[in-house]
Design an enzyme around this catalytic site. Structure first.
Site, short mmCIF file in Angstrom:
data_model
loop_
_atom_site.label_atom_id
_atom_site.label_comp_id
_atom_site.label_asym_id
_atom_site.label_seq_id
_atom_site.Cartn_x
_atom_site.Cartn_y
_atom_site.Cartn_z
N SER A 34 0.80 -1.23 0.00
CA SER A 34 0.00 0.00 0.00
C SER A 34 0.83 1.27 0.00
O SER A 34 0.33 2.35 -0.33
CB SER A 34 -0.94 0.02 1.22
OG SER A 34 -0.20 -0.07 2.43
N ASP A 324 -4.22 7.72 7.91
CA ASP A 324 -5.05 6.77 8.65
C ASP A 324 -4.14 6.02 9.63
O ASP A 324 -2.97 6.38 9.78
CB ASP A 324 -5.84 5.83 7.71
CG ASP A 324 -4.95 4.90 6.88
OD1 ASP A 324 -3.78 4.70 7.25
OD2 ASP A 324 -5.44 4.36 5.87
N HIS A 327 -1.07 4.54 7.47
CA HIS A 327 -0.43 5.17 6.32
C HIS A 327 -0.18 6.66 6.52
O HIS A 327 -1.03 7.36 7.08
CB HIS A 327 -1.31 4.98 5.07
CG HIS A 327 -1.63 3.56 4.78
ND1 HIS A 327 -2.80 2.95 5.20
CD2 HIS A 327 -0.92 2.60 4.13
CE1 HIS A 327 -2.80 1.68 4.80
NE2 HIS A 327 -1.67 1.45 4.15
#
Length: 349
Positions: A34, A324, A327
């Site tokens: 990610s 978040d 991240h």
């Protein structure tokens, strides 16, 4: 004062490098999780997605692309630093074609890792499949540019690999399978072996300029701090030490391969120290919040849970290190990318 002057000098050096960048690197080709997924997971059946608001609210056109951030991610900023283009598209995104991918593409998948068992946790794209997509990309590029021109692009491109955090936090410390097979140090060696095999495979397919990324201080992610109740929600030292230990092994492997693979230009890009410095001295970078994220309560949300609690999301993400619970914000991504470019990747400019 000396630290500030040193950072200013580094920044000026970096800016000088960027302004004189040439076409030594015609494309950025990205593999990973990610940290560098621009939306490939939008096109596979998984819950590991972020193609909805408030994700992407600071991206071009306020578009939630599938990047796990409020805006751009490190690979985007690295591409921009190399004067290639301002963002790297996802290979599975039908909005882009081989003409777009010719100068940069990401095969990354949020939630994946070196270990196939890690990709199974959230049913995402395993590393071996990312490599298969790359082989498919090679065929399309040769058809698009012609074999000679395509092979030159593939040889001169910068290959970026960024993964590993999920192998520990999502797999080893969460699922019982690997813990029953390996001690944590054996698991580190297992992952390093996979990383080495992957680099060798890329080399065999023509890659010569390769950046292998290390782990961040994963014990300082908001999710880990939220659950670290016994230590008053401080960073989890054991996870940070794990990252340092794993990074040291990756660095040794990079040095070894550099000495045995003729013509390879392999570097180790380590985000650990710059992110730790940001967490420890947030005001130096203009941040106010490090232990909680911008999205929702900032304690545990990511992906769909972030969307559900969107009303609580902060107004100014630039005050937060993390977007978040897992991240970084776009601002943090930019700082990390700039640091990696000026300290490691500048040799390719």
């Amino acid at each position: 004062m000396a630290l500030i002057q040193y950072d200013i000098a580094l920044l000026l050096h970096f800016l000088c490098l960027v302004t004189t960048a040439s076409a030594k690197v015609p494309a950025l080709i990205v593999f990973g999780d990610s940290t560098v997924d621009a939306g490939n997971n939008n096109y596979i059946p998984t819950i590991a997605r972020s193609n909805f608001e408030p994700y992407g609210r600071d991206f071009y056109g306020s578009k939630p692309t599938g990047r796990f951030s409020n805006g751009r991610i490190p690979s985007d900023f690295i591409s921009e630093a190399f004067k290639i283009k301002p963002s790297i598209p996802a290979y599975l995104d039908p909005a882009f074609s081989i003409s777009d991918f010719a100068t940069g593409v990401t095969f990354a998948s949020a939630g994946t890792g070196y270990d196939n068992a890690t990709s199974d946790v959230l049913s995402v794209i395993p590393l071996w499949k990312e490599l298969e997509y790359y082989k498919d990309y090679q065929k399309k590029l040769r058809s698009h540019l012609g074999p000679s021109s395509a092979n030159q692009v593939l040889a001169d491109a910068l290959y970026m690999i960024s993964m590993g955090t999920n192998d520990f936090l999502e797999n080893y410390y969460t699922m019982p399978g690997r813990r029953s097979q390996f001690t944590v140090r054996q698991y580190e060696d297992f992952l390093v072996g996979i990383a080495e095999k992957f680099v060798r495979e890329l080399y065999g397919l023509g890659a010569r300029k390769i950046s292998l990324g290390g782990l961040p201080p994963m014990g300082c992610l908001p999710l880990e701090r939220t659950t670290n109740v016994m230590d008053q929600h401080e960073c989890v030292d054991s996870y940070n030490n794990q990252a340092l230990e794993f990074n040291a092994k990756l660095k040794v492997m990079v040095a070894r391969l550099s000495s045995v693979l003729p013509g390879i230009n392999l570097v180790f890009s380590n985000p650990y120290y710059i992110l730790m410095h940001i967490v420890r001295r947030p005001a130096f970078y203009g941040f106010e919040y490090t232990s909680v994220a911008c999205c929702a309560t900032g304690l545990f949300e990511m992906g769909y849970t972030c969307a559900r609690d969107g009303l609580l999301t902060c107004q100014d993400a630039n005050k937060y290190v993390f977007w978040d619970a897992f991240h970084p914000t776009e601002k943090t991504n930019r700082i990390i990318a700039d640091y990696v470019v000026r300290t490691v990747l500048a040799r390719f400019l």
